[in-house]
Design a protein around this motif. Structure first.
Motif, PDB file in Angstrom:
ATOM      1  N   LEU A 163       0.835  -1.206   0.000  1.00  0.00           N
ATOM      2  CA  LEU A 163       0.000   0.000   0.000  1.00  0.00           C
ATOM      3  C   LEU A 163       0.870   1.256   0.000  1.00  0.00           C
ATOM      4  CD1 LEU A 163      -3.054   0.416  -0.023  1.00  0.00           C
ATOM      5  CD2 LEU A 163      -2.980   0.706   2.451  1.00  0.00           C
ATOM      6  N   MET A 164       1.953   1.237   0.773  1.00  0.00           N
ATOM      7  CA  MET A 164       2.856   2.391   0.817  1.00  0.00           C
ATOM      8  C   MET A 164       3.562   2.593  -0.525  1.00  0.00           C
ATOM      9  SD  MET A 164       2.675   3.890   3.733  1.00  0.00           S
ATOM     10  CE  MET A 164       4.195   4.819   3.869  1.00  0.00           C
ATOM     11  N   LEU A 165       3.997   1.494  -1.146  1.00  0.00           N
ATOM     12  CA  LEU A 165       4.649   1.603  -2.448  1.00  0.00           C
ATOM     13  C   LEU A 165       3.711   2.186  -3.495  1.00  0.00           C
ATOM     14  CD1 LEU A 165       6.735  -1.696  -2.823  1.00  0.00           C
ATOM     15  CD2 LEU A 165       7.596   0.633  -2.643  1.00  0.00           C
ATOM     16  N   PHE A 180       3.166   6.080  -2.845  1.00  0.00           N
ATOM     17  CA  PHE A 180       4.252   6.962  -3.273  1.00  0.00           C
ATOM     18  C   PHE A 180       4.434   6.944  -4.790  1.00  0.00           C
ATOM     19  CE2 PHE A 180       5.672   6.685   1.211  1.00  0.00           C
ATOM     20  CZ  PHE A 180       5.850   8.034   1.445  1.00  0.00           C
ATOM     21  N   THR A 181       4.206   5.799  -5.416  1.00  0.00           N
ATOM     22  CA  THR A 181       4.324   5.715  -6.872  1.00  0.00           C
ATOM     23  C   THR A 181       3.259   6.557  -7.557  1.00  0.00           C
ATOM     24  OG1 THR A 181       5.225   3.465  -6.701  1.00  0.00           O
ATOM     25  CG2 THR A 181       4.390   4.155  -8.847  1.00  0.00           C
ATOM     26  N   VAL A 182       2.020   6.390  -7.114  1.00  0.00           N
ATOM     27  CA  VAL A 182       0.916   7.155  -7.697  1.00  0.00           C
ATOM     28  C   VAL A 182       1.080   8.645  -7.408  1.00  0.00           C
ATOM     29  CG1 VAL A 182      -1.589   7.548  -7.610  1.00  0.00           C
ATOM     30  CG2 VAL A 182      -0.689   5.210  -7.602  1.00  0.00           C
ATOM     31  N   ALA A 183       1.546   8.959  -6.182  1.00  0.00           N
ATOM     32  CA  ALA A 183       1.749  10.369  -5.822  1.00  0.00           C
ATOM     33  C   ALA A 183       2.816  11.004  -6.705  1.00  0.00           C
ATOM     34  CB  ALA A 183       2.142  10.473  -4.354  1.00  0.00           C
ATOM     35  N   SER A 184       3.887  10.276  -7.007  1.00  0.00           N
ATOM     36  CA  SER A 184       4.945  10.813  -7.862  1.00  0.00           C
ATOM     37  C   SER A 184       4.401  11.153  -9.243  1.00  0.00           C
ATOM     38  CB  SER A 184       6.082   9.792  -7.998  1.00  0.00           C
ATOM     39  OG  SER A 184       6.667   9.521  -6.742  1.00  0.00           O
ATOM     40  N   TRP A 185       3.631  10.258  -9.799  1.00  0.00           N
ATOM     41  CA  TRP A 185       3.048  10.487 -11.124  1.00  0.00           C
ATOM     42  C   TRP A 185       2.058  11.642 -11.097  1.00  0.00           C
ATOM     43  CZ3 TRP A 185       4.077   9.527 -15.927  1.00  0.00           C
ATOM     44  CH2 TRP A 185       3.084   9.674 -16.905  1.00  0.00           C
ATOM     45  N   LEU A 217       1.906  14.224  -8.951  1.00  0.00           N
ATOM     46  CA  LEU A 217       2.580  15.510  -8.734  1.00  0.00           C
ATOM     47  C   LEU A 217       3.376  15.943  -9.958  1.00  0.00           C
ATOM     48  CD1 LEU A 217       3.819  14.888  -5.077  1.00  0.00           C
ATOM     49  CD2 LEU A 217       2.008  16.461  -5.777  1.00  0.00           C
ATOM     50  N   LEU A 218       3.913  14.954 -10.695  1.00  0.00           N
ATOM     51  CA  LEU A 218       4.694  15.266 -11.893  1.00  0.00           C
ATOM     52  C   LEU A 218       3.813  15.912 -12.964  1.00  0.00           C
ATOM     53  CD1 LEU A 218       7.545  14.989 -13.121  1.00  0.00           C
ATOM     54  CD2 LEU A 218       6.808  12.797 -14.079  1.00  0.00           C
ATOM     55  N   ASN A 219       2.534  15.579 -12.938  1.00  0.00           N
ATOM     56  CA  ASN A 219       1.594  16.130 -13.912  1.00  0.00           C
ATOM     57  C   ASN A 219       0.811  17.314 -13.358  1.00  0.00           C
ATOM     58  OD1 ASN A 219       1.443  14.181 -16.448  1.00  0.00           O
ATOM     59  ND2 ASN A 219       1.775  12.929 -14.633  1.00  0.00           N
ATOM     60  N   SER A 220       1.381  17.967 -12.362  1.00  0.00           N
ATOM     61  CA  SER A 220       0.752  19.159 -11.786  1.00  0.00           C
ATOM     62  C   SER A 220       1.816  20.242 -11.664  1.00  0.00           C
ATOM     63  CB  SER A 220       0.144  18.839 -10.416  1.00  0.00           C
ATOM     64  OG  SER A 220       1.165  18.590  -9.460  1.00  0.00           O
ATOM     65  N   TRP A 221       1.469  21.328 -11.017  1.00  0.00           N
ATOM     66  CA  TRP A 221       2.436  22.415 -10.838  1.00  0.00           C
ATOM     67  C   TRP A 221       3.432  22.133  -9.712  1.00  0.00           C
ATOM     68  CZ3 TRP A 221       2.453  24.762  -6.049  1.00  0.00           C
ATOM     69  CH2 TRP A 221       1.336  24.528  -5.229  1.00  0.00           C
ATOM     70  N   MET A 222       3.233  21.009  -8.977  1.00  0.00           N
ATOM     71  CA  MET A 222       4.104  20.673  -7.839  1.00  0.00           C
ATOM     72  C   MET A 222       5.202  19.697  -8.260  1.00  0.00           C
ATOM     73  SD  MET A 222       1.233  20.335  -4.826  1.00  0.00           S
ATOM     74  CE  MET A 222       2.473  20.180  -3.546  1.00  0.00           C
ATOM     75  N   ILE A 223       5.900  20.031  -9.336  1.00  0.00           N
ATOM     76  CA  ILE A 223       6.949  19.147  -9.849  1.00  0.00           C
ATOM     77  C   ILE A 223       8.072  18.903  -8.836  1.00  0.00           C
ATOM     78  CG2 ILE A 223       8.723  18.899 -11.624  1.00  0.00           C
ATOM     79  CD1 ILE A 223       6.835  20.228 -13.575  1.00  0.00           C
ATOM     80  N   PRO A 224       8.543  19.912  -8.082  1.00  0.00           N
ATOM     81  CA  PRO A 224       9.580  19.635  -7.067  1.00  0.00           C
ATOM     82  C   PRO A 224       9.133  18.586  -6.043  1.00  0.00           C
ATOM     83  CG  PRO A 224       9.420  21.981  -7.459  1.00  0.00           C
ATOM     84  CD  PRO A 224       8.265  21.359  -8.176  1.00  0.00           C
ATOM     85  N   ALA A 225       7.857  18.642  -5.667  1.00  0.00           N
ATOM     86  CA  ALA A 225       7.336  17.658  -4.713  1.00  0.00           C
ATOM     87  C   ALA A 225       7.340  16.266  -5.332  1.00  0.00           C
ATOM     88  CB  ALA A 225       5.925  18.044  -4.278  1.00  0.00           C
ATOM     89  N   ALA A 226       7.171  16.193  -6.652  1.00  0.00           N
ATOM     90  CA  ALA A 226       7.215  14.903  -7.338  1.00  0.00           C
ATOM     91  C   ALA A 226       8.598  14.263  -7.180  1.00  0.00           C
ATOM     92  CB  ALA A 226       6.874  15.084  -8.812  1.00  0.00           C
ATOM     93  N   GLY A 227       9.647  15.102  -7.206  1.00  0.00           N
ATOM     94  CA  GLY A 227      11.001  14.591  -7.013  1.00  0.00           C
ATOM     95  C   GLY A 227      11.187  13.979  -5.641  1.00  0.00           C
ATOM     96  N   VAL A 228      10.648  14.661  -4.640  1.00  0.00           N
ATOM     97  CA  VAL A 228      10.731  14.149  -3.268  1.00  0.00           C
ATOM     98  C   VAL A 228       9.981  12.830  -3.159  1.00  0.00           C
ATOM     99  CG1 VAL A 228      10.139  14.582  -0.860  1.00  0.00           C
ATOM    100  CG2 VAL A 228      10.973  16.461  -2.306  1.00  0.00           C
ATOM    101  N   SER A 229       8.783  12.781  -3.758  1.00  0.00           N
ATOM    102  CA  SER A 229       7.982  11.565  -3.706  1.00  0.00           C
ATOM    103  C   SER A 229       8.679  10.411  -4.424  1.00  0.00           C
ATOM    104  CB  SER A 229       6.609  11.822  -4.342  1.00  0.00           C
ATOM    105  OG  SER A 229       5.797  10.672  -4.257  1.00  0.00           O
ATOM    106  N   PHE A 230       9.374  10.727  -5.527  1.00  0.00           N
ATOM    107  CA  PHE A 230      10.088   9.682  -6.273  1.00  0.00           C
ATOM    108  C   PHE A 230      11.246   9.121  -5.442  1.00  0.00           C
ATOM    109  CE2 PHE A 230      13.482   8.399  -9.231  1.00  0.00           C
ATOM    110  CZ  PHE A 230      12.803   7.393  -9.907  1.00  0.00           C
TER     111      PHE A 230
END
Length: 256
Positions: free
Chosen positions: A194-196, A199-204, A206-219
């Motif tokens: 569930l945790m994996l 974080f995987t879904v969150a990275s994707w 955030l990458l497709n939103s204006w919060m791209i830096p947060a996507a890096g952290v999530s990745f």
């Protein structure tokens, strides 16, 4: 847009549900069953290839097989049961360890990406197998009276609290022990997956939103979770087999 109104598709129980791939004899065969079947084939094929034509001077595959076999035999079985009592149970414990480990590892394998042990039925069957073995070994070693004393913790020196202790020990050994044995493996794999997924879904997302830096952290967190999960997967296989040996040790111990 998801039901939570923010657009983030939060993972949930739907991550553990799969449509049937086929129907065999009225039974639905899905992805989880396929992974369990492939796991069985891989374990058998590996040890068959490693030891089918064993040599005095082992090749690379045989060396890997011997290392894995010895790890379980010496590091778990002998340490818990001793060499004399434990030798006969080594093949079973080796099979359990590698079967559980590979079922867990599917979580981080591309295309598979699901730990079979996170479906409760599989840990339940494995725990039931260990429980049945413990029952049969206890009966064989101690007879009916000895079995009764073993599962109830009978000790006449306890005096007046003996009946209460016997009830608690009986419920613990017959019902609670196999349940917790299964739940420990299931819960860790369920939570890890569930945790994996989160974080995987969150990275994707955030990458497709204006919060791209947060996507890096999530990745980065996703990578860290994968590495941690690899550790947990091996530990859970180890703990399951260690507990199985511990139960057998109690069955083989002399009770007076």
């Amino acid at each position: 847009m998801s039901d939570n109104g923010c657009g983030f598709p939060a993972p949930g129980l739907n991550s553990f549900l799969f449509k049937p791939l086929a129907t065999v004899g009225g039974f639905e065969f899905n992805k989880v069953m396929l992974l369990a079947l492939v796991t069985s084939i891989l374990v058998v094929a590996f040890f068959w290839a490693a030891f089918g034509k064993a040599k005095v001077i082992p090749g690379k595959l045989q060396m890997v097989g011997e290392a894995g076999y010895d790890f379980v035999r010496r590091g778990i079985v002998y340490e818990t049961l001793g060499k004399r009592e434990g030798e006969k149970y080594v093949p079973l414990m080796v099979s359990l360890f590698f079967f559980i480990w590979i079922m867990n590892i599917w979580s981080v394998i591309p295309l598979a990406q699901f730990p079979v042990s996170s479906v409760f039925a599989f840990p339940v069957v494995l725990a039931a197998l260990v429980w049945i073995l413990w029952i049969s070994v206890t009966f064989k070693r101690h007879g009916f009276v000895g079995f009764f004393k073993n599962v109830t913790g009978y000790d006449k020196s306890l005096g007046g609290v003996l009946p209460l202790v016997m009830i608690i020990e009986f419920l613990s050994n017959i019902f609670v022990r196999p349940f917790t044995h299964a739940v420990r493996l299931f819960a860790n794999m369920f939570a890890g997956h569930l945790m994996l997924v989160m974080f995987t879904v969150a990275s994707w997302y955030l990458l497709n939103s204006w919060m791209i830096p947060a996507a890096g952290v999530s990745f980065v967190m996703t990578i860290a979770m994968v590495l941690f999960e690899l550790f947990v997967q091996a530990v859970q296989a180890y703990v399951f087999v260690l507990l199985a040996c511990s139960y057998l040790q109690g069955a083989l111990a002399e009770h007076h």
